[in-house]
Design a protein around this motif. Structure first.
Motif, PDB file in Angstrom:
ATOM      1  N   CYS A 141     -49.000 -99.495  16.035  1.00  0.00           N
ATOM      2  CA  CYS A 141     -47.815 -99.400  16.902  1.00  0.00           C
ATOM      3  C   CYS A 141     -47.671-100.603  17.833  1.00  0.00           C
ATOM      4  CB  CYS A 141     -47.847 -98.113  17.735  1.00  0.00           C
ATOM      5  SG  CYS A 141     -47.963 -96.605  16.774  1.00  0.00           S
ATOM      6  N   HIS A 142     -48.012-101.784  17.340  1.00  0.00           N
ATOM      7  CA  HIS A 142     -47.930-102.962  18.202  1.00  0.00           C
ATOM      8  C   HIS A 142     -46.740-103.852  17.853  1.00  0.00           C
ATOM      9  CE1 HIS A 142     -49.851-104.452  14.601  1.00  0.00           C
ATOM     10  NE2 HIS A 142     -49.735-105.704  15.000  1.00  0.00           N
ATOM     11  N   CYS A 143     -45.901-103.415  16.888  1.00  0.00           N
ATOM     12  CA  CYS A 143     -44.749-104.208  16.489  1.00  0.00           C
ATOM     13  C   CYS A 143     -43.460-103.498  16.917  1.00  0.00           C
ATOM     14  CB  CYS A 143     -44.731-104.413  14.973  1.00  0.00           C
ATOM     15  SG  CYS A 143     -46.151-105.315  14.356  1.00  0.00           S
ATOM     16  N   ALA A 144     -42.581-104.246  17.579  1.00  0.00           N
ATOM     17  CA  ALA A 144     -41.294-103.677  17.955  1.00  0.00           C
ATOM     18  C   ALA A 144     -40.395-103.573  16.725  1.00  0.00           C
ATOM     19  CB  ALA A 144     -40.628-104.536  19.028  1.00  0.00           C
ATOM     20  N   SER A 145     -39.688-102.468  16.590  1.00  0.00           N
ATOM     21  CA  SER A 145     -38.817-102.266  15.430  1.00  0.00           C
ATOM     22  C   SER A 145     -37.698-103.280  15.387  1.00  0.00           C
ATOM     23  CB  SER A 145     -38.248-100.843  15.455  1.00  0.00           C
ATOM     24  OG  SER A 145     -39.284 -99.889  15.442  1.00  0.00           O
ATOM     25  N   SER A 146     -37.324-103.817  16.560  1.00  0.00           N
ATOM     26  CA  SER A 146     -36.233-104.787  16.610  1.00  0.00           C
ATOM     27  C   SER A 146     -36.569-106.087  15.883  1.00  0.00           C
ATOM     28  CB  SER A 146     -35.886-105.092  18.069  1.00  0.00           C
ATOM     29  OG  SER A 146     -37.024-105.607  18.751  1.00  0.00           O
ATOM     30  N   LEU A 147     -37.838-106.352  15.649  1.00  0.00           N
ATOM     31  CA  LEU A 147     -38.238-107.567  14.952  1.00  0.00           C
ATOM     32  C   LEU A 147     -38.005-107.481  13.454  1.00  0.00           C
ATOM     33  CD1 LEU A 147     -41.639-108.290  16.770  1.00  0.00           C
ATOM     34  CD2 LEU A 147     -39.432-109.379  17.195  1.00  0.00           C
ATOM     35  N   ARG A 148     -37.624-106.309  12.967  1.00  0.00           N
ATOM     36  CA  ARG A 148     -37.436-106.111  11.537  1.00  0.00           C
ATOM     37  C   ARG A 148     -36.296-106.965  10.986  1.00  0.00           C
ATOM     38  NH1 ARG A 148     -39.727-102.245   8.554  1.00  0.00           N
ATOM     39  NH2 ARG A 148     -38.818-101.692   6.539  1.00  0.00           N
ATOM     40  N   LYS A 149     -35.330-107.312  11.844  1.00  0.00           N
ATOM     41  CA  LYS A 149     -34.172-108.090  11.393  1.00  0.00           C
ATOM     42  C   LYS A 149     -34.577-109.485  10.911  1.00  0.00           C
ATOM     43  CE  LYS A 149     -33.215-109.663  16.119  1.00  0.00           C
ATOM     44  NZ  LYS A 149     -32.216-109.680  17.221  1.00  0.00           N
TER      45      LYS A 149
ATOM     46  N   SER B 207     -30.312-112.741   3.006  1.00  0.00           N
ATOM     47  CA  SER B 207     -28.836-112.727   3.084  1.00  0.00           C
ATOM     48  C   SER B 207     -28.235-111.506   2.417  1.00  0.00           C
ATOM     49  CB  SER B 207     -28.281-114.010   2.455  1.00  0.00           C
ATOM     50  OG  SER B 207     -28.713-114.110   1.098  1.00  0.00           O
ATOM     51  N   LYS B 208     -28.968-110.858   1.537  1.00  0.00           N
ATOM     52  CA  LYS B 208     -28.455-109.677   0.837  1.00  0.00           C
ATOM     53  C   LYS B 208     -28.886-108.376   1.506  1.00  0.00           C
ATOM     54  CE  LYS B 208     -28.181-111.880  -3.693  1.00  0.00           C
ATOM     55  NZ  LYS B 208     -28.559-111.775  -5.117  1.00  0.00           N
ATOM     56  N   GLY B 209     -29.577-108.500   2.671  1.00  0.00           N
ATOM     57  CA  GLY B 209     -29.978-107.296   3.381  1.00  0.00           C
ATOM     58  C   GLY B 209     -31.252-106.676   2.871  1.00  0.00           C
ATOM     59  N   LEU B 210     -31.963-107.371   1.973  1.00  0.00           N
ATOM     60  CA  LEU B 210     -33.219-106.843   1.465  1.00  0.00           C
ATOM     61  C   LEU B 210     -34.366-107.247   2.387  1.00  0.00           C
ATOM     62  CD1 LEU B 210     -32.946-107.571  -2.365  1.00  0.00           C
ATOM     63  CD2 LEU B 210     -32.774-105.350  -1.237  1.00  0.00           C
ATOM     64  N   VAL B 211     -35.261-106.305   2.631  1.00  0.00           N
ATOM     65  CA  VAL B 211     -36.430-106.595   3.447  1.00  0.00           C
ATOM     66  C   VAL B 211     -37.417-107.392   2.619  1.00  0.00           C
ATOM     67  CG1 VAL B 211     -38.364-105.611   4.724  1.00  0.00           C
ATOM     68  CG2 VAL B 211     -36.122-104.518   4.830  1.00  0.00           C
ATOM     69  N   CYS B 212     -37.699-108.617   3.079  1.00  0.00           N
ATOM     70  CA  CYS B 212     -38.645-109.498   2.389  1.00  0.00           C
ATOM     71  C   CYS B 212     -38.278-109.660   0.912  1.00  0.00           C
ATOM     72  CB  CYS B 212     -40.081-108.988   2.543  1.00  0.00           C
ATOM     73  SG  CYS B 212     -40.619-108.882   4.261  1.00  0.00           S
ATOM     74  N   SER B 213     -36.992-109.746   0.628  1.00  0.00           N
ATOM     75  CA  SER B 213     -36.465-109.944  -0.733  1.00  0.00           C
ATOM     76  C   SER B 213     -36.935-108.876  -1.705  1.00  0.00           C
ATOM     77  CB  SER B 213     -36.869-111.332  -1.263  1.00  0.00           C
ATOM     78  OG  SER B 213     -36.429-112.343  -0.392  1.00  0.00           O
ATOM     79  N   GLY B 214     -37.334-107.735  -1.172  1.00  0.00           N
ATOM     80  CA  GLY B 214     -37.815-106.651  -2.023  1.00  0.00           C
ATOM     81  C   GLY B 214     -39.196-106.884  -2.588  1.00  0.00           C
TER      82      GLY B 214
ATOM     83  N   GLY C 214     -42.094-107.580  -0.474  1.00  0.00           N
ATOM     84  CA  GLY C 214     -43.117-107.549   0.559  1.00  0.00           C
ATOM     85  C   GLY C 214     -42.778-106.534   1.630  1.00  0.00           C
ATOM     86  N   VAL C 215     -43.602-106.511   2.659  1.00  0.00           N
ATOM     87  CA  VAL C 215     -43.398-105.607   3.785  1.00  0.00           C
ATOM     88  C   VAL C 215     -43.276-106.441   5.048  1.00  0.00           C
ATOM     89  CG1 VAL C 215     -44.613-103.667   2.731  1.00  0.00           C
ATOM     90  CG2 VAL C 215     -45.900-105.330   4.053  1.00  0.00           C
ATOM     91  N   CYS C 216     -42.570-105.888   6.006  1.00  0.00           N
ATOM     92  CA  CYS C 216     -42.312-106.592   7.261  1.00  0.00           C
ATOM     93  C   CYS C 216     -43.321-106.143   8.309  1.00  0.00           C
ATOM     94  CB  CYS C 216     -40.880-106.309   7.728  1.00  0.00           C
ATOM     95  SG  CYS C 216     -40.412-107.227   9.225  1.00  0.00           S
TER      96      CYS C 216
END
Length: 753
Positions: free
Chosen positions: A576-584, A589-596, A598-600
């Motif tokens: 729980c040390h990562c803010a969710s706001s950093l996910r952006k 450009s296509k809205g995929l997290v880590c281009s599908g 990987g994990v953020c």
């Protein structure tokens, strides 16, 4: 009162008033005696363990049919009362506190008994006697630890003549003596020594002397019988230098005490360590001046007889030094020159088994000093209690030969060789809440190479608790104690019994209550700990085993449940040390997290596909060597740079496909196209060059047809003047007339091309 007045007093109504105080006192005593209750029977203890913990006089009846008609709980009482109530002797749980010697040494032993087994229960007291006496002609190891700084050169020169003289004088104590020698200065780092380039190798360069390099400690000569070798080694010793006043005496002293194999300390001998110096010693925390913050671990760190961690660990504390001297049966003598003697003398109460003597300026009193100090140490008999057990109190009283009694630490003074000192050792125990099992306590007579071991058995449980030795009831039928929680602080009471334990196991292979609680009435009662709560049907969960971040459980941004962090809103990750706001920052450009692929994690992509890389895992690597490089941990830095450069040239962007793929034909085609392109480029360059050269040759031939004819005489003159011929080409070239007669002989004409 006169006899004549006695009848009158007897008849007088005032006489009873005089005896009322005596009668009142009698009735008061009778009332107090009647008011004293039996704590065993009045406690209402409902389990055997709780009953035994009440006191050493309490016992428990395990007989099944004991007082079946009674409505009161009477299984817990004194042993005589239980017997009078009808409980059979073999059904009474009543462990007695006692001590039993397990082994004794031979007649040459100085401490007897060597080992004692003690059975004890709460509130009980156990006593036994320990005998200590000196033996004549006992082997002796003498080790000199000498400060070889420049101010000690006279004492060092005197020391080489001490060996034989001392052996003659010490013959009264032993005819089996070994000698050893070690040197020390200080930690070889600034600010203890000068680190000027000219003084690194020779600290004495200012006074035109050649010194030994400064060192923390060197074991120059291990213990030996050869006094001639001892004399020669000391005679060859050179001084060393440093720049601060205190020396590293205690740092070297600890190494000499704990390095038994290197020094050659004998188990069968007494150990005498003589420290010679004229300065005080550095203490713990002084090392921070040199940036050394690692505490001294009390271990031996000699390599080739040189202390190799002098610059890495702090100086030892007095407590640690005293502990190691006692643990290794070493008597220490501080032989000190000058006014610093009083400094060492004040430290003697903190260093058990040590003495201090003052050296004269030329150390001429060395042999007398050692003899007197050793004689004084032999005449003192003291005991230190080592490895204490929480909840067990040990009291030692010395019974001296003169009949006086003192504490064990104070001991007896002026004890002669043939006299015996007895120590009365008393053990008491508070409660059973501190655990079971066999523990041991060590009694160490200071300066002796023998100890006494006390094996402690806590009688806190009943035989009826054991499944293999069950012999009756350990709990009453009407026990209401099943609803109480028997755990205090971090440990559950061992006096409680584990009955109906099968219902307290998650599976047959699991321990009762997962080893973190006790089973009562088929229910787990979990331990209480300062770290947090243990809970669950089988005490299998807790709220403190989750990951920490910066010293906070779940970073302070979540709750710990069953070993996993449950993050608050706005936070994520396993701790729980990562803010969710950093996910952006992980979205392409296509809205995929880590281009599908990987994990953020905290706004950065961690590619899960081994062939994917890049800030958003948008690149794919299609070469086995590159994959091997990325997965290898045994690649050197230079090889890694080469691989990285090569792999950067072999990547391609595949934004149209959601998955990375690998096709060896693509790489083959790529190389074929590259080679063909390269060859075509070379062919084009060669053809172009050929065309340009032919064009220039044609122009040169056309220009030569327009040149003006020259007479032979003129050509000969021109040949002598010009070294090269310049051709000027024009569309309609003019005649070129050169007047040779106007040029002077020394003049040179240069043509620039």
């Amino acid at each position: 009162m006169s006899p004549a007045a006695a009848p009158h007093c007897a008849a007088s109504p005032r006489c009873p008033v005089r005896i009322l105080p005596a009668l009142g006192l009698l009735f008061l005593l009778l009332g107090l005696c009647q008011s004293v209750e039996n704590r065993c029977s009045s406690s209402g203890a409902t389990t055997c363990g709780k009953c035994l913990a009440l006191g050493p006089e309490c016992g428990w009846c395990t007989q099944e049919d004991f007082m079946v008609d009674s409505t009161e709980n009477e299984r817990c009482d004194t042993a005589p009362n239980l017997k009078s109530k009808g409980c059979r002797q073999d059904s009474i749980e009543y462990p007695t506190a006692h001590a039993q010697p397990l082994s004794s040494r031979d007649i040459n032993s100085q401490v007897t008994p060597a080992e004692v087994s003690v059975h004890i229960r709460p509130g009980a007291t156990v006593n036994f006697l320990l005998k200590v006496h000196h033996l004549e002609k006992y082997p002796l190891d003498i080790y000199y630890l000498v400060d070889i700084s420049a101010s000690m050169h006279k004492s060092i020169a005197r020391l080489n003549s001490v060996g034989f003289d001392l052996s003659q004088k010490m013959a009264n104590f032993s005819d089996d003596i070994k000698y050893g020698f070690g040197s020390f200065v200080d930690k070889p780092v600034s600010p203890y020594i000068s680190i000027h380039p000219q003084k690194i190798k020779n600290q004495c360069s200012v006074v035109d002397q050649v010194c030994m390099p400064p060192h923390g400690y060197i074991n120059v000569l291990p213990l030996t019988y050869n006094t001639t070798k001892f004399k020669n080694i000391v005679g060859k010793q050179r001084i060393a230098g440093n720049i601060d006043t205190p020396e590293g005496a205690f740092d070297a002293m600890l190494q000499a005490a704990v390095c038994n194999t290197d020094i050659g300390w004998r188990k069968e001998a007494r150990h005498l360590l003589i420290l010679m110096t004229d300065q005080t010693s550095h203490l713990a925390l002084d090392s921070k001046l040199a940036g050394i913050v690692t505490p001294n671990d009390g271990g031996c760190h000699l390599k080739d007889n040189v202390y190799i961690r002098s610059s890495a660990m702090e100086h030892p504390s007095l407590g640690l030094l005293g502990e190691k001297l006692t643990e290794n049966h070493i008597s220490g003598v501080f032989a000190v020159q000058g006014p610093q003697f009083n400094w060492y003398k004040d430290l003697l109460p903190l260093l058990p088994g040590t003495a201090a003597r003052q050296l004269d300026p030329f150390a001429s009193n060395m042999k007398d000093l050692v003899f007197d100090a050793y004689q004084m140490l032999l005449s003192e008999v003291k005991i230190e209690v080592d490895n204490p057990i929480k909840g067990i109190h040990v009291h030692v009283t010395a019974i001296c030969p003169d009949g006086t009694r003192r504490s064990g630490k104070e001991g007896c003074q002026n004890v002669k060789t043939n006299e015996k000192v007895f120590f009365n050792v008393t053990l008491t125990m508070d409660t059973c809440d501190l655990g079971n099992g066999r523990d041991y306590i060590v009694l160490r007579p200071l300066g002796f190479n023998e100890t006494a071991i006390i094996k402690v058995h806590r009688d806190c449980t009943c035989q009826c608790n054991s499944v293999s030795q069950a012999k009756g009831k350990c709990v009453t039928d009407d026990s209401t104690d099943c609803q109480t929680i028997p755990c205090k602080e971090e440990i559950c009471s061992s006096a409680e019994l584990d009955y109906a334990s099968e219902s307290c196991r998650a599976s047959p292979s699991q321990s009762v209550c997962t080893g973190q609680g006790v089973c009562l009435c088929g229910k787990c009662f979990c331990q209480k700990t300062k770290l947090g709560a243990i809970y669950g049907k089988y005490c299998e969960m807790d709220n403190f085993s989750c990951p920490y971040h910066h010293g906070k459980l779940c970073s302070g941004n979540g709750d710990c449940e069953d070993g996993k962090c449950r993050c608050f809103k706005g936070w994520e990750s396993d701790r729980c040390h990562c803010a969710s706001s950093l996910r952006k920052h992980c979205m392409n450009s296509k809205g995929l997290v880590c281009s599908g692929r990987g994990v953020c994690q905290c706004g950065k992509c961690q590619c899960t596909d081994a062939k994917s890389f890049g800030p958003l895992c948008q690149y794919c690597m299609d070469n086995w060597n590159c994959e091997h490089f990325r997965g290898s941990i045994n690649v050197s830095e230079s090889e890694g740079n080469l691989y990285k450069t090569a792999c950067d040239m072999l990547v391609y962007y595949i934004d149209q496909t959601p998955e990375c793929f690998s096709d060896p034909r693509i790489l083959t085609i790529f190389f074929i196209i590259s080679i063909v392109t390269f060859l075509l480029g070379i062919l084009t360059v060669l053809l172009t060059r050929h065309i340009i050269l032919n064009h220039h040759k044609a122009r040169d031939r056309s220009a030569s047809s327009y040149r003006t004819p020259t007479h032979k005489k003129d050509k000969s003159v021109l040949h002598n003047v010009y070294t090269r011929t310049v051709t000027y080409t024009r569309e309609k070239p003019d005649d070129i007339n050169i007047d040779i007669s106007k040029m002077e002989a020394p003049e040179t004409f240069k043509c620039n091309f």
